[in-house]
Each structure stands twice: as C-alpha cells, then as structure tokens.
Design a protein around this motif. Structure first.
Motif, mmCIF file in Angstrom:
data_model
loop_
_atom_site.group_PDB
_atom_site.id
_atom_site.type_symbol
_atom_site.label_atom_id
_atom_site.label_comp_id
_atom_site.label_asym_id
_atom_site.label_seq_id
_atom_site.Cartn_x
_atom_site.Cartn_y
_atom_site.Cartn_z
ATOM 1 N N LEU A 123 2.129 1.698 -3.442
ATOM 2 C CA LEU A 123 1.054 2.159 -4.323
ATOM 3 C C LEU A 123 0.880 3.659 -4.189
ATOM 4 O O LEU A 123 0.713 4.376 -5.184
ATOM 5 C CB LEU A 123 -0.247 1.411 -3.974
ATOM 6 C CG LEU A 123 -1.487 1.850 -4.744
ATOM 7 C CD1 LEU A 123 -1.357 1.513 -6.227
ATOM 8 C CD2 LEU A 123 -2.740 1.189 -4.169
ATOM 9 N N ALA A 124 0.953 4.116 -2.950
ATOM 10 C CA ALA A 124 0.753 5.552 -2.708
ATOM 11 C C ALA A 124 1.820 6.364 -3.440
ATOM 12 O O ALA A 124 1.569 7.498 -3.852
ATOM 13 C CB ALA A 124 0.790 5.824 -1.209
ATOM 14 N N LEU B 221 0.838 -1.199 0.000
ATOM 15 C CA LEU B 221 0.000 0.000 0.000
ATOM 16 C C LEU B 221 0.874 1.251 0.000
ATOM 17 O O LEU B 221 0.556 2.245 -0.668
ATOM 18 C CB LEU B 221 -0.928 -0.026 1.213
ATOM 19 C CG LEU B 221 -2.034 -1.083 1.153
ATOM 20 C CD1 LEU B 221 -2.785 -1.185 2.473
ATOM 21 C CD2 LEU B 221 -3.019 -0.794 0.027
ATOM 22 N N ASP B 222 1.966 1.184 0.733
ATOM 23 C CA ASP B 222 2.878 2.340 0.734
ATOM 24 C C ASP B 222 3.454 2.569 -0.663
ATOM 25 O O ASP B 222 3.570 3.710 -1.127
ATOM 26 C CB ASP B 222 4.041 2.104 1.725
ATOM 27 C CG ASP B 222 3.557 2.175 3.175
ATOM 28 O OD1 ASP B 222 4.307 1.731 4.083
ATOM 29 O OD2 ASP B 222 2.431 2.666 3.399
ATOM 30 N N ALA C 47 -6.109 4.290 -8.568
ATOM 31 C CA ALA C 47 -5.400 3.962 -7.327
ATOM 32 C C ALA C 47 -6.346 3.289 -6.344
ATOM 33 O O ALA C 47 -5.991 2.338 -5.642
ATOM 34 C CB ALA C 47 -4.791 5.218 -6.723
ATOM 35 N N GLU C 48 -7.590 3.807 -6.277
ATOM 36 C CA GLU C 48 -8.572 3.250 -5.356
ATOM 37 C C GLU C 48 -8.905 1.808 -5.723
ATOM 38 O O GLU C 48 -8.999 0.924 -4.871
ATOM 39 C CB GLU C 48 -9.823 4.138 -5.375
ATOM 40 C CG GLU C 48 -10.945 3.651 -4.477
ATOM 41 C CD GLU C 48 -10.575 3.579 -3.012
ATOM 42 O OE1 GLU C 48 -9.607 4.240 -2.573
ATOM 43 O OE2 GLU C 48 -11.234 2.818 -2.283
ATOM 44 N N GLU D 16 -6.058 -4.876 -0.815
ATOM 45 C CA GLU D 16 -6.595 -5.225 0.507
ATOM 46 C C GLU D 16 -7.317 -6.565 0.461
ATOM 47 O O GLU D 16 -7.196 -7.380 1.371
ATOM 48 C CB GLU D 16 -7.532 -4.112 0.988
ATOM 49 C CG GLU D 16 -6.766 -2.900 1.504
ATOM 50 C CD GLU D 16 -7.686 -1.716 1.790
ATOM 51 O OE1 GLU D 16 -8.893 -1.792 1.472
ATOM 52 O OE2 GLU D 16 -7.191 -0.718 2.320
ATOM 53 N N ARG E 62 -6.020 -0.262 -4.757
ATOM 54 C CA ARG E 62 -5.918 -0.383 -3.302
ATOM 55 C C ARG E 62 -6.910 -1.412 -2.776
ATOM 56 O O ARG E 62 -6.567 -2.271 -1.964
ATOM 57 C CB ARG E 62 -6.162 0.986 -2.654
ATOM 58 C CG ARG E 62 -5.950 0.998 -1.139
ATOM 59 C CD ARG E 62 -6.396 2.323 -0.520
ATOM 60 N NE ARG E 62 -7.828 2.570 -0.662
ATOM 61 C CZ ARG E 62 -8.761 1.977 0.073
ATOM 62 N NH1 ARG E 62 -8.449 1.094 0.996
ATOM 63 N NH2 ARG E 62 -10.039 2.258 -0.140
ATOM 64 N N ARG E 63 -8.137 -1.359 -3.273
ATOM 65 C CA ARG E 63 -9.142 -2.334 -2.824
ATOM 66 C C ARG E 63 -8.714 -3.749 -3.204
ATOM 67 O O ARG E 63 -8.869 -4.688 -2.432
ATOM 68 C CB ARG E 63 -10.503 -2.034 -3.459
ATOM 69 C CG ARG E 63 -11.195 -0.863 -2.853
ATOM 70 C CD ARG E 63 -12.724 -1.021 -2.949
ATOM 71 N NE ARG E 63 -13.302 0.295 -2.674
ATOM 72 C CZ ARG E 63 -13.993 1.004 -3.545
ATOM 73 N NH1 ARG E 63 -14.229 0.532 -4.751
ATOM 74 N NH2 ARG E 63 -14.465 2.193 -3.219
#
Lengths: 586, 417
Positions: free
Chosen positions: B14-15, B11-12, B24-25, B32, B28-29
C-alpha cells in the motif's frame, strides 16, 4: 350468442387522404436478455406485410436502406416505430415496396436466423361507412358496432390484438405465460370472430381468423407419446403401496402354509429364553420361530456389530445385521423405497427365523448389560410402515438360495409385477441435457441426494468498484441449500403428480464462456487459477401434460404455465461436470 | 499476532502505491481491521483441530466458508482501491479457500472417532470377557463337582468290590465249615448270597451314577464349548475392529493429516500468504499431534487390557484360566489309579463258580448233593456280580476319557495361541 346485426351501408369511395406509405407495423422494444433492439409487436390487419411471412416477435435489424444503427434503434427511427422519416428518406410512397430485414430467434437464444420480407407500403387511410362511422375497411364493421356483443368492435379488437400479440410472442417471452389459461381467454373471442366472418366477410375478418388460429396453434403445444412406463412413477406411493401390501399378505400366507405342509412350521418364540452358557439348549437348535414384532430401531449396537434384539427381562433372541442372511432384507427395503414409496420412514419388523447352534454374547455398553442371547438366522420378514401400517412388504430371505442360477429373484413379494421406473445416474460425463434428465428422474423416483448433487456449488460473481468491475468464481456458493432444496423438491414433486406428466429438454444453447481467468485481475497474481474457465448453457424445458377431457385414450401435449420454469442454466468449471445453477422448481 | 506476514506485506504494498494521503489512510485502517479479523478466523480454525470428543468438519466448512466470503466482502467496502484491492480480495479469497479445503480436519476427526471407539470398545470387550470368564468358571465348578462325584463312585465301587470279596469269602468259608461239620447249609448260603446280591446292586448303582455323571460332564463340556466358541468369535470381532481403529490406522490418520498440511503453503499466491500458511500448518501440526497422542494413549490402554486375551496369541494365563488343564490331569491320574485297583478286585477266578469250587473255596469234603446245592444256590449270584463287575470295568477302562473329551473343546483355545 347474441343476434347478428347486418352490415352497415357505406358511401363508396370516401377516403381520408393519406398518400404517404405506411408499413402498418408496430415495433416495440425487445426486452429479451442481452438484446437492445426492436421487435415486430403487431402486423395490422391491413398491412402489406400480412401474408408475407413476417411474424410478431421478429427482431428488426434493417430495411431497404440498410441495417439500423444502434442510435436509430434507440431513437425508434425504424420501420414500425417513428417510420415516417425513414420512409421519407428512402423516398418511398404508398404502393411501393419495402424490404424488411429481421432476425428470427431460436428457442434458446444465440444468433438468430436472418430473413428478409418485402411488402408494399399502404396508405394510412380511414374508412367510413355510409353513416360516416369509422370502419374496419370497406367490408368490415364500424368501430362502434357491437353486433349484439357487450363491447364495440374497436374495444374488442384492442383486447383481441393485445392478447394475440402476447400469445404470438412465444412461450418464453412473457413471464407467467400460461398456455391453458391463455387458450381459455382466446376461446372467448371465437364467437366474435365467427360473427365477423358471418356478417363482415372480408379482409378484416380474414385477418382476425388468421390471428385467432395462429394464436391457438401457438398455444396448442406439441403432441407427445407417453407410455405406461413413462407414467409409472405416478404410481409410487399409495397405489403401488397397496399393490405390494396385498402381495405381501398373500406371500406370507403361502410361505407359512408351505412351511407347515413340509413339517417345518413356525411357533411363537418361547420365553423366557434359556441361557446357553448355563443350560442345554440343544433341543432348541434349528427350531423355527416367529419373533415378536420390533421397531427398526430396536437395536443393540456394539463396536463392530449391531443386532436386532427381541426380549428384555426374560432373555434375548438376536439377529445379526451383519449376517449375510440379513442382507436380502436391506436390499428389499431399498428397492421398496425406490420403486414403491420414497416416503417410507420408520418401520416395524416381524421376523421368522431358525435358532442357531452358537449363542451370541452381546454387550450394551450404554445400559451396562452383557447377555448371552440365542442367535436366530432370519428366514423371512414382514416389514410394515410405522406411520401407515397399510403399507407393508414381505421378504423371503432364502429366495435367492433356492432360485435357479441366473434366475431373477424378487427383492420383495410382488416386485416383479412392478414396471421399472428408471434410476437416475449423475455421471461426470453427462451433457447438460443429460444432467437435466437425471434431475427429472430424481424427482420422479424420490432420490433427494442425487437431486441435490445436480446443483452447482459455485457462482460467477462480479466485484464492483469505482474503476470498474471484475469477475470471480465464488467456490463457496451453494446454489440450493438443504432448506430451500426441500421446498423446491416438494413443489416439484407435487406438480409431477398433478398437472405435469412428463418433462423433456426442448433445446440447449451453445456454451458461452462466462468467466475466463485470463481476462481477470487474478491472472496477474495467480499463474494457475482454479478454475481457469466457466462455461454456461441455457436449457429450455418442456412440460408435458394431459390434453383434452377424460374421454378416450389419454393424449399428451407440451404446455406452459405461470408457475412452471422452462428456462434453466447450467455451468461447468473448466471441463468438469455440468451442474444446474437455477435454484427453482420445475 | 501469529499470522502477520501477509498483513505486513499488504501494508508495504500500500505504501508503494503513492495514493493520496486520506485515501491511503482509509485503506490502511481497512487493511488493519481485516488483518485482525483474519487473525481471529485463523485461530478459530486452529481451535477446531484441538483434541475433543466431537467431529469438527462441518463447523470447519462453515467457518471456512464465512472466512472466504468475508475475504472478498471486506475489500468491496473499500471502494477506492481499484484493481489493486480487487486483486488483494482475490488473493485472500484463494488463501482461505485453500484452508477451507484442507483435509487435516477430516483426519483429526478420524483420530477422535478412533479414540472414542477404542474407549467404548474397551468397555464392551471387558464386559464380554467378564461374562465369558464367569460363565466358564461356573461351568468349571460344576464340572469339578461332577468329576468329584464321579471320583466318589469309583471309590465306592472299589470299596464295595473289596469288601464283597472279603466278606463273601469269609461267609463262604464259614458256611462250608458249618456244612461240613454241622450239616447246616441253606441259611448260611443265604447269607453268602445276600452279600453277593448287595454287591451286585451297589456296583450297578455305581455304574448308573457314573454313566449319569459322565453324561453330565459331556453336557457341561458342550456348554463350555459354546463359551469358547463365543470367545473365539469375540476375538474375530476385535480383529475386525482393530482394522479400522488399530495403531497403524491411527498413525495413518496422523500422517495423512500432516501430508495435507505440508502442501498448504505451496498453494498460496504471495510470499506473505505462504509464510502465514506455513505458520498455520505448523500450529495445526501441533494440534494434530495432541489428538494423535490422545488416540495413542487410548490404544495403549486397550492393548494393555486386551492384548493376548482378545488379540495377539492367547496368553498362557488366560489359557490356563479357561482350560484349567492341571485340574483335569489330576482327575485323570486319580481315575487311572482307581482303575488299577479294580483290576485286582473281584477277578473272574474269584467269582468263578463250579460244583468243586466257589468264591475260591473248595467244596471238597461235601457230598455231591451238597456240592450241587451250594453251586445251584450261588451260581446265579456269582454270575450276576461278575457280569455287573465286568460291565463296570468295561465302562471305566479308559480313565483318560475326560482329557480326550476336553481335547475337542480345548482345540478351540489352542488354535488361538
């Protein structure tokens, strides 16, 4: 054979005016893997390239004007396709020669041999006979002529040409290529060709004969010598089983007679069995007995010992399976499975043995029984297939001890008379051809475990996303899982006992690297990827079968069939062993 | 979540990619969701290392393979990640491949198998000991009974000899007086003769019976030898069994499993994966420890039950239980005592016969004819009795024969000490 019609009268010198030159070749797209181009599909009977050495299947790479560009190939602007413009650009006319550059491919792929053929361009003229019918040249039949056959020559020639084209493209171009069936179909055209030769001798007839002979030769395959040893595997199973059963019966009778003659005959094992801890059994020690028949699963299993057990409520005799005296039995059964019948399953056992002085204390924890049994040293055994009692073998377990030092000892009666079939050995250093030969041997011998081990446990896969794609090696892949393997195994072994008498590796391509970790995204993340490289080869396999009818000594030739797989691929990881990546039967 | 270092790392990363928000969302999903599935798979694999009764290697390989495939397929669906997602997929593929190839589960299965083997073997050897002990006890009881009968014969022979000595002399004296005083000979001598003949018969009977008892004892000893030999063989089987299932082998399995876990984190690519792998190895080590404890307990039970019986030097109590040396020493002493008694009875001089003295009674006072008559009448009976008695003494001259005979049998047990 229908009555031959005579040649049609023609008006001499009647030509259709087509002064431009033509190759009289037909080019088609080549659909072989990894190649985008055109190939020679047909050389017309009146083409200047007849007799030049040019062949159906040759890849067209250029002509007098230079090599073809991909755009030209794609557009068909090549000789044999839309050639008018090309010939015009070259400024050639009928009667002038043109040189064609081709690539002739090796059997298994890879760079081809570059060849050049020069021939005159011809006029694309239409010949008519005296009745004005279109004809196959000045000395050929009219297109509509039937000559006593069902179809006119024009229809016939179309079928004949298509069939010959398919045949001449080679065994590995067309799916379902069946040399025998194609041969039968070609033979149907023989009468027509002979009619042509008889009634219209000339260029067309000569070309037809050439094509028929070339096609038949292409289908004939190559002769192969197969010895009795090569074919011995076919006797595995019933034939050898019957042979060994007879040997077993003879050997058992001889064994018992010899024992009787030496005053050491066998009696049926007495029941009830006395308890050696409670009564004196010394007079039984050494007695030679025949034990009741048991199944090979009539076992008593302990922590570190297992026993064949004989008897239940009336006391026990036991034979230790760990006793060195029992080892010849296991060796015999293994050899029997390998050399005689790979399908032997459960077995019935009849032992002949001698009562030992020391009893055995055996405990069956499952049944909560602990008993004192009389221990028997096995001397001989008759092993019978539970499902097929007509298959049996006799093992003299003392044969090794009584044989002269260094003398070969039969594992079971009749073994020495069997020819060796050859064990498959899958060693890491085997080259691709060696791995394939090991696979063939496994199928012949019935070694399923080694057969499975021939197949790869990885696959080079591609991962696709919008930006592109990358390769990775899926090390969890199973080329041939057990269920599919059984199906592949069964169908292959059936064929090896039917039309296929032998298999050989015909050609192996040069290895090509199909995965190089250095060129993939993983290289950015993993300094020591495993594997770093995957290489692949293509292997061409010949199937060998019996040729001709049953008269005379058998002859063998290579052949192809729709259900047989000639093309195989093998891969290896880094410099590891080669393994098969084609999940298919033979 | 126990194995969250890698998901956090992703996640880091990706940011930092500076993707368009929606993309990005989505990614991210996806990450997760993958992280949750990953956590579940790792816990499922850890469960396979727990103590149990079944081998789990095949299940481990199946689950491992599924995890490897999912590791790639999960990211293939997020098709807007381009090379970065492809790299992530390859790294996760590698992560689960390393775990898939972990040898720890094979060592766990080995300890489980050892535990089950020990449990089963304990029952087997316990049953065998019961059979050996019971059989030996039965044989010993019959041996004792036979020895006691033998003893009885010795006593009977001594009693007979003693009585005969007394009676024969008394009758002889009585006959002599009557012969001297009353001139009566024949009938009196007959009575003496009968005493002598009865004694001879009794002694012979005792001799036959003791011979039979001795043979019986030898036969029983032979059976006892069978029992001891079987006992010895059982000890050999236990020794073989412990080569694969003994404490050192159990410890080796644990050590090998732990060694395999030690290398797990090293083979990972990213720091997040290394951290998760280390956590996984730690938890796996705990599970292996539990499996080891169960195996160790089972071994201790086995050792408690069978050490000094079926392995290790044979314990004194077991030796005594099987050999029962005290009883046989007692018998031997008794027979020695009895033997001493024989020496004092029916001595040769007592049974010596001549025309001047018989049964130690002087024949002086009788005329020659009378003396000859006495001598001829009793000579044979005295000789027979003497012969029988000498045979008896000869047969019983070694009172320790039982101890000597048992020596061979006991040597089997002594070799186990």
């Amino acid at each position: 054979m229908l009555a031959c019609a005579g040649a049609s009268p023609r008006r001499a010198g009647e030509w259709v005016d087509m002064a431009a030159g033509h190759s009289k070749l037909r080019a088609a797209r080549d659909v072989r893997e990894g190649y985008e181009g055109r190939r020679v599909a047909w050389i017309d009977w009146d083409s200047g390239f007849r007799g030049s050495g040019l062949r159906v299947g040759d890849r067209l790479v250029g002509d007098s004007g230079g090599d073809y560009s991909p755009e030209a190939v794609d557009a068909g602007a090549v000789i044999g396709a839309s050639e008018g413009g090309r010939i015009g650009d070259l400024g050639l006319e009928a009667g002038q020669t043109i040189t064609l550059h081709v690539e002739r491919q090796p059997a298994i792929g890879g760079p081809g041999e570059r060849l050049s053929f020069t021939a005159p361009l011809v006029e694309n003229r239409t010949t008519r006979d005296a009745e004005g019918r279109r004809a196959f040249g000045e000395d050929g039949p009219a297109h509509g002529e039937k000559g006593g056959f069902t179809y006119a020559y024009s229809s016939w020639y179309e079928k004949f040409r298509d069939l010959v084209e398919t045949v001449l493209l080679g065994w590995d171009y067309t799916a379902g290529y069946d040399t025998r069936r194609l041969g039968e179909r070609l033979e149907e055209h023989r009468a027509r060709v002979e009619h042509l030769e008889a009634n219209y001798p000339g260029a067309f007839a000569r070309a037809a004969r050439e094509d028929l002979d070339a096609a038949l030769a292409a289908l004939a395959g190559e002769a192969r010598e197969l010895t009795e040893a090569d074919l011995e595997y076919r006797k595995l199973g019933d034939v050898r089983g019957a042979q060994i059963s007879e040997a077993a019966d003879r050997a058992l009778a001889a064994y018992l007679a010899a024992a009787e003659g030496a005053g050491a005959g066998f009696v049926d094992a007495p029941f009830p069995v006395p308890n050696a801890f409670e009564v004196d059994v010394s007079e039984l020690v050494g007695r030679r007995i025949r034990l009741p028949e048991i199944g090979d699963r009539d076992l008593l299993l302990e922590a570190k010992r297992s026993w064949y057990r004989f008897g239940r409520s009336q006391g026990l005799y036991v034979i230790s399976r760990q006793d060195p005296a029992t080892r010849p039995l296991f060796r015999a059964v293994d050899e029997y499975i390998e050399k005689v019948d790979p399908n032997v399953g459960r077995r019935r056992l009849t032992f002949f043995g001698a009562i030992e002085p020391i009893p055995a204390l055996v405990s069956d924890v499952r049944r909560s029984q602990t008993e004192v049994a009389l221990r028997v040293r096995p001397l001989a055994a008759l092993v019978t297939d539970h499902e097929r009692p007509e298959h049996r073998l006799f093992v003299d377990m003392e044969a090794g001890a009584s044989a002269a030092e260094g003398a070969p000892v039969e594992a079971f009666a009749g073994e020495a008379a069997l020819l060796a079939v050859g064990r498959p050995e899958l060693t890491p250093e085997l080259d691709p051809a060696g791995v394939m030969r090991a696979l063939f041997a496994c199928l012949k011998l019935g070694d399923f475990d080694t057969f499975l081990a021939c197949f790869a446990t990885w696959k080079v896969r591609r991962h696709y996303d919008r930006a592109g794609s990358s390769s990775y090696v899926d090390l969890s892949w199973v080329t041939l899982n057990e269920r599919d393997a059984v199906s592949v195994w069964d169908s292959s072994r059936r064929e090896l006992l039917a039309d296929v008498c032998g298999l050989e590796v015909a050609a192996v391509s040069e290895p090509e690297v199909v995965f190089d970790a250095a060129n993939e995204p993983i290289a950015a993340f993993d300094p020591a990827p495993e594997p770093a490289k995957v290489e692949r080869v293509r292997v061409l396999v010949n199937h060998i079968g019996r040729a001709g009818d049953g008269d005379g000594p058998p002859r063998y030739r290579t052949f192809a069939g729709g259900k047989y797989h000639r093309k195989w691929t093998l891969e290896r990881l880094d410099d590891g062993p080669w393994r098969v990546t084609s999940a298919q039967p033979i | 979540m126990a194995f969250d270092k890698r998901p956090k790392e992703l996640l880091d990363a990706l940011a930092e990619l500076e993707l368009e928000a929606k993309k990005a969302e989505t990614i991210r999903r996806g990450l997760e969701s993958y992280a949750r599935a990953r956590e579940g798979r790792l816990h499922n694999l850890l469960e396979l290392l727990e103590p149990g009764k079944k081998p789990n290697l095949k299940v481990w390989l199946d689950k491992g393979m599924a995890a490897i495939r999912d590791a790639h397929d999960a990211f293939a669906k997020l098709d807007e990640g381009n090379a970065w997602l492809a790299g992530v997929a390859t790294q996760e593929h590698r992560f689960f491949f390393r775990i898939y190839r972990l040898g720890a589960v094979a060592h766990r299965d080995k300890m489980v198998a050892q535990t089950l083997n020990l449990e089963q073997a304990m029952k087997e050897f316990e049953n065998k000991w019961g059979k050996i002990r019971d059989s030996d006890k039965r044989i010993d009881e019959r041996l004792k009974k036979t020895a006691e009968e033998y003893d009885k014969m010795l006593v009977e022979a001594a009693r007979c000899a003693s009585a005969t000595e007394k009676q024969a002399r008394e009758r002889m004296l009585d006959s002599f007086e009557k012969a001297l005083n009353l001139g009566v000979r024949g009938a009196q001598l007959g009575a003496v003769g009968k005493v002598l003949q009865l004694a001879t018969k009794t002694i012979k009977m005792c001799l036959d019976q003791t011979k039979a008892r001795r043979l019986e004892i030898f036969a029983l000893l032979s059976r006892e030898e069978q029992v001891f030999t079987t006992f010895k063989e059982t000890r050999e089987i236990v020794a073989e069994f412990l080569e694969d299932n003994g404490y050192p082998m159990i410890k080796d399995a644990l050590d090998d499993g732990e060694d395999a876990l030690d290398d797990l984190a090293k083979g990972m690519i990213t720091d997040g994966q290394k951290a998760d792998a280390a956590e996984f190895a730690k938890e796996a080590r705990d599970e292996l420890g539990k499996v080891f404890s169960a195996a160790e307990r089972q071994y201790k039970d086995f050792a408690r039950k069978h050490e000094h019986l079926f392995f290790g030097p044979l314990g004194g109590s077991y030796m005594q239980e099987l050999a029962e040396n005290d009883d046989w020493k007692r018998f031997s002493r008794s027979w020695k005592d009895h033997r001493r008694d024989f020496d004092d009875l029916l001595r040769e001089r007592t049974l010596a016969a001549s025309d001047r003295k018989i049964l130690e009674v002087s024949l002086d006072g009788l005329d020659d004819e009378a003396r000859r008559e006495v001598y001829n009448t009793l000579r044979a009976a005295c000789a027979d009795l003497l012969k029988a008695w000498n045979a008896w003494k000869d047969f019983t001259k070694d009172p320790e024969w039982i101890l000597d005979s048992r020596e061979d049998v006991q040597s089997i047990l002594k070799a186990l000490r």
